[in-house]
Design a protein around this motif. Structure first.
Motif, short mmCIF file in Angstrom:
data_model
loop_
_atom_site.label_atom_id
_atom_site.label_comp_id
_atom_site.label_asym_id
_atom_site.label_seq_id
_atom_site.Cartn_x
_atom_site.Cartn_y
_atom_site.Cartn_z
N ARG A 104 0.83 -1.21 0.00
CA ARG A 104 0.00 0.00 0.00
C ARG A 104 0.86 1.26 0.00
NH1 ARG A 104 -5.76 -1.08 2.94
NH2 ARG A 104 -6.00 -3.18 2.15
N THR A 105 1.99 1.19 0.68
CA THR A 105 2.87 2.36 0.71
C THR A 105 3.48 2.61 -0.68
OG1 THR A 105 3.35 1.78 2.99
CG2 THR A 105 4.72 3.47 2.01
N ALA A 107 2.09 1.69 -3.49
CA ALA A 107 0.99 2.17 -4.32
C ALA A 107 0.67 3.64 -4.02
CB ALA A 107 -0.25 1.31 -4.10
N TYR A 108 0.83 4.03 -2.75
CA TYR A 108 0.65 5.43 -2.34
C TYR A 108 1.66 6.31 -3.08
CZ TYR A 108 1.39 9.47 0.79
OH TYR A 108 1.57 10.74 1.29
N LEU A 109 2.91 5.86 -3.06
CA LEU A 109 3.97 6.67 -3.69
C LEU A 109 3.88 6.62 -5.22
CD1 LEU A 109 6.90 5.54 -1.36
CD2 LEU A 109 5.88 7.82 -1.42
N GLY A 110 3.27 5.55 -5.73
CA GLY A 110 3.30 5.33 -7.18
C GLY A 110 2.23 6.06 -7.97
N TRP A 111 1.30 6.79 -7.30
CA TRP A 111 0.29 7.54 -8.03
C TRP A 111 0.95 8.41 -9.11
CZ3 TRP A 111 -4.74 7.86 -9.00
CH2 TRP A 111 -5.20 9.03 -9.61
N ILE A 115 -1.46 0.34 -9.59
CA ILE A 115 -0.58 -0.70 -9.03
C ILE A 115 -1.44 -1.78 -8.38
CG2 ILE A 115 1.34 -1.20 -7.47
CD1 ILE A 115 2.28 1.68 -7.80
N LEU B 133 -3.11 7.80 6.68
CA LEU B 133 -2.31 7.87 5.46
C LEU B 133 -3.09 7.33 4.26
CD1 LEU B 133 0.68 8.57 4.53
CD2 LEU B 133 0.98 6.10 4.40
N PHE B 134 -3.63 6.10 4.39
CA PHE B 134 -4.18 5.41 3.22
C PHE B 134 -5.63 5.78 2.90
CE2 PHE B 134 -0.93 2.14 4.61
CZ PHE B 134 -0.02 2.54 3.66
N ILE B 138 -3.60 10.37 1.56
CA ILE B 138 -3.29 10.00 0.17
C ILE B 138 -4.09 10.88 -0.80
CG2 ILE B 138 -5.01 8.10 0.08
CD1 ILE B 138 -3.07 6.63 -1.79
N ARG B 141 -2.49 14.26 -0.98
CA ARG B 141 -1.27 14.25 -1.79
C ARG B 141 -1.62 14.23 -3.28
NH1 ARG B 141 2.41 10.31 -3.78
NH2 ARG B 141 4.54 11.14 -3.83
N THR B 159 -7.35 -0.04 -8.77
CA THR B 159 -6.24 -0.57 -7.98
C THR B 159 -6.12 0.08 -6.61
OG1 THR B 159 -4.63 1.02 -8.87
CG2 THR B 159 -4.93 -1.04 -10.10
N ARG B 160 -6.95 1.08 -6.33
CA ARG B 160 -6.85 1.72 -5.02
C ARG B 160 -8.20 1.79 -4.30
NH1 ARG B 160 -3.11 4.23 -8.26
NH2 ARG B 160 -0.99 4.30 -7.43
N TRP B 162 -8.84 0.50 -1.56
CA TRP B 162 -8.53 0.60 -0.12
C TRP B 162 -8.40 2.05 0.35
CZ3 TRP B 162 -3.73 2.76 -0.61
CH2 TRP B 162 -3.00 2.42 -1.74
#
Lengths: 181, 460
Positions: A104-105, A107-111, A115, B133-134, B138, B141, B159-160, B162
């Protein structure tokens, strides 16, 4: 006279609060650690240890299992020249509970790249696919976390510490083949 | 800019010709400012992003401030406020002047500053939590990377799921606004946003207590009680976690404060202010709709008692518009999120009625968990019993009981195979929404107990 008494009482109370607060701080630390126990079971996060600070304060903590300095910036650097429209899949072992946090981290950074996640089970089993990218966004890159990439991808792969590898995948094979290493 | 816009909106909505304190305006300014900036970022974000979006929002913020500033003289006049209690008038005046040299205001101010300092320290110490964060940061950001607006493709990103794309956006877009001005998405700096919510909670508790006829010592008691509630300060959903639960609690508290003012004083403008604050809850988190429903039901009781049915539309429309607007948008983008709940029908309720044997004991066990709540909920139970005799404050008791009952009730519809796991993982966070109001209940009841002891004995 009354206001002077209130002033003195206020000052005493503040001093008491400061003294008691110092003692309570350790208790609060322990309490917060207990509340975060479900993350600690994932093996990668200890939120009440002193945060390192910086813009990637939290993601660095979540990626601490990569065992490299500044893991967020290292991951971003490796992904920098991956086109934003390219889909990626994060391949890991389903036995590794901490890998969900790392996925998840990443995928967070990969925006803005889509992913997905593939979790390899036991030997010979087909992996479980989660959050798979849409068909119109073909998967062109694969992350391997605590799994060795196939030899043909090794030459073009980029490592992010000892446990995470990003490899371009011009053509996808059967998912099972990525889990056999 | 957030404070400027919020200050303008607060000045436009606050009741006229009654004691209005600077603390009250500042707290409301922060809440309305966050709501305005996030809502405007979302709406204007459909038309553009980047510098034009920021410039448009900045101009709107300044325009609101200018409009509101024109109302300023009427706000600070005190003509015939119905609060006659001497203690509360002293408390309000002390807050108005808020001079550090005035001992009546310096003690609560000192304790408030100390506890805010504690929350800042805890926020700096901890990283953002999982949902912080998630689920929330997010989106901030992503909005920041896209020039202040969340791109439409995010909401349908397969894919997101979550990140819970269907959740409202007050918190992420407020965080994105800060990122825009800072020029960097900084996970450490953004944690300093949350002590501001805590400070607003303390300010609103003080305002609410003063308007309900409480004295300065009760403010001090309230500040210490909330600081002595562990889950309000640390843990998932707390003021230092980066979750939306504590900000939702602050909006709920603000709405209750003005509901009580309407309940006691029958002031139409308090009702309008209450309606707007209650509506914003639907923009903070999905559970905000449940809280909105509870408060609207409580307000409707009083409105119907007073035969003021014409006031109902103005009360309901802001929240309804926000709910319908957001649900319409979510229906349009169709985020790929799974269902946590079964269809809410009488048949489902009937089929799952046996869950009551698990839900009620679990709820009581959680409220008695001193590691999470200290002695707060046992005190609340006693206080509600004491307040039950005072019909003036029935709304306050209702604002605690109704959400707890509804929150327990939703687990009858949980789609999780182990609904008890669903409950144990989410119920503590739901209780945070009611915590500041619960603190007010305890403190007001304590005031009533002390007043009984202070009464001179009746002559034989």
């Amino acid at each position: 006279m009354r206001s002077r008494i209130i002033k003195i009482a206020s000052a005493c109370l503040i001093i008491v609060l400061v003294v008691v607060g110092r003692y309570c701080a350790n208790g609060l630390r322990r309490l917060a650690s207990a509340s975060a126990s479900r993350f600690e079971s994932a093996g990668a996060w200890s939120p009440m240890s002193k945060a390192a600070g910086g813009a990637y304060n939290t993601t660095d903590r979540y990626l601490s299992s990569l065992q490299i300095p500044n893991p967020s910036e290292a991951t971003l650097k490796v992904m920098a020249d991956v086109p934003p429209e390219d889909a990626m899949v994060f391949i890991t072992s389903s036995a590794d509970e901490g890998s969900e946090l790392v996925y998840r981290t990443v995928a967070y950074l990969g925006w803005p790249r889509p992913i997905g996640e593939a979790r390899c089970g036991g030997a010979g089993e087909a992996p479980e696919l989660f959050f798979h990218p849409r068909a119109e966004r073909p998967v062109k890159w694969l992350f391997f976390y605590r799994i060795k990439p196939p030899p043909e991808l090794m030459q073009t792969s980029r490592t992010i510490g000892p446990y995470l590898v990003l490899a371009p995948s011009p053509e996808l094979k059967e998912w099972k083949s990525y889990c056999s290493q | 800019m957030i404070l400027a816009a919020g200050c303008g909106i607060a000045m436009l909505l606050l009741p006229r010709h009654r004691l209005t304190t600077t603390v009250e305006i500042l707290c409301l300014a922060f809440l309305f400012g966050a709501a305005f900036v996030s809502l405007a970022s979302f709406v204007f974000g459909f038309f553009g992003a980047g510098r034009p979006l920021r410039l448009t929002l900045t101009l709107c913020c300044l325009a609101f401030f200018a409009f509101g500033w024109r109302m300023r003289p009427k706000l600070f006049e005190d003509r015939g406020s119905r609060i006659e209690d001497r203690g509360s008038r002293i408390a309000l005046r002390a807050m108005m002047r808020s001079s550090i040299l005035d001992p009546r205001s310096s003690l609560p101010a000192a304790i408030a500053l100390l506890t805010i300092g504690l929350v800042v320290w805890l926020s700096r110490l901890r990283t953002l939590g999982w949902d912080g964060l998630f689920n929330w940061e997010i989106k901030a950001r992503i909005a920041f990377l896209n020039g202040g607006a969340i791109p439409l493709e995010f909401f349908s990103d397969q894919t997101r799921p979550w990140t819970l794309q269907g959740y409202p956006l007050l918190l992420p877009l407020t965080e994105a606004w800060f990122y825009g001005w800072m020029g960097v998405a900084d996970q450490e700096m953004i944690k300093l946003l949350f002590p501001l919510f805590y400070a607003a909670a303390l300010g609103l508790i003080a305002v609410g207590l003063a308007r309900a006829g409480c004295a300065v010592w009760q403010m001090v008691f309230a500040f210490l009680l909330i600081a002595a509630t562990p889950l309000a300060l640390v843990g998932d959903g707390s003021a230092s976690s980066g979750y939306a639960d504590f900000p939702l609690a602050v909006f709920y508290l603000a709405a209750v404060v003005y509901l009580i003012e309407y309940w006691i004083e029958d002031a139409e403008r308090s009702l309008r202010l209450f309606g707007c604050l209650a509506a914003i809850m639907c923009w903070v988190k999905q559970e905000g709709a449940v809280l909105w429903l509870c408060l609207i039901a409580l307000a409707a009781i009083k409105i119907i008692q007073r035969r003021q049915a014409r006031r109902l539309p103005a009360l309901i429309l802001p929240g309804l518009a926000l709910l319908i607007g957001w649900r319409g948008f979510v229906g349009f983008v169709k985020p790929p999120t799974g269902d946590n709940f079964l269809p809410i029908t009488s048949q489902t309720l009937w089929n799952n009625l046996d869950r009551a044997t698990v839900i009620i004991p679990s709820a009581i066990n959680e409220m008695l968990n001193w590691k999470h709540w200290g002695v707060l909920w046992p005190m609340v139970a006693v206080s509600i019993a004491l307040l039950a005799v005072d019909r003036r404050l029935a709304a306050l008791a209702g604002a605690v009981i109704a959400p707890i009952a509804l929150y327990c009730g939703i687990y009858f519809f949980s789609a999780w195979p182990g609904f008890d796991i669903h409950m144990s993982s989410s119920f503590p966070r739901l209780l945070i929404h009611i915590t500041p109001v619960a603190v007010m209940v305890v403190v007001i009841a304590a005031g009533g107990v002390r007043a009984r002891f202070d009464q001179p004995p009746a002559r034989a």
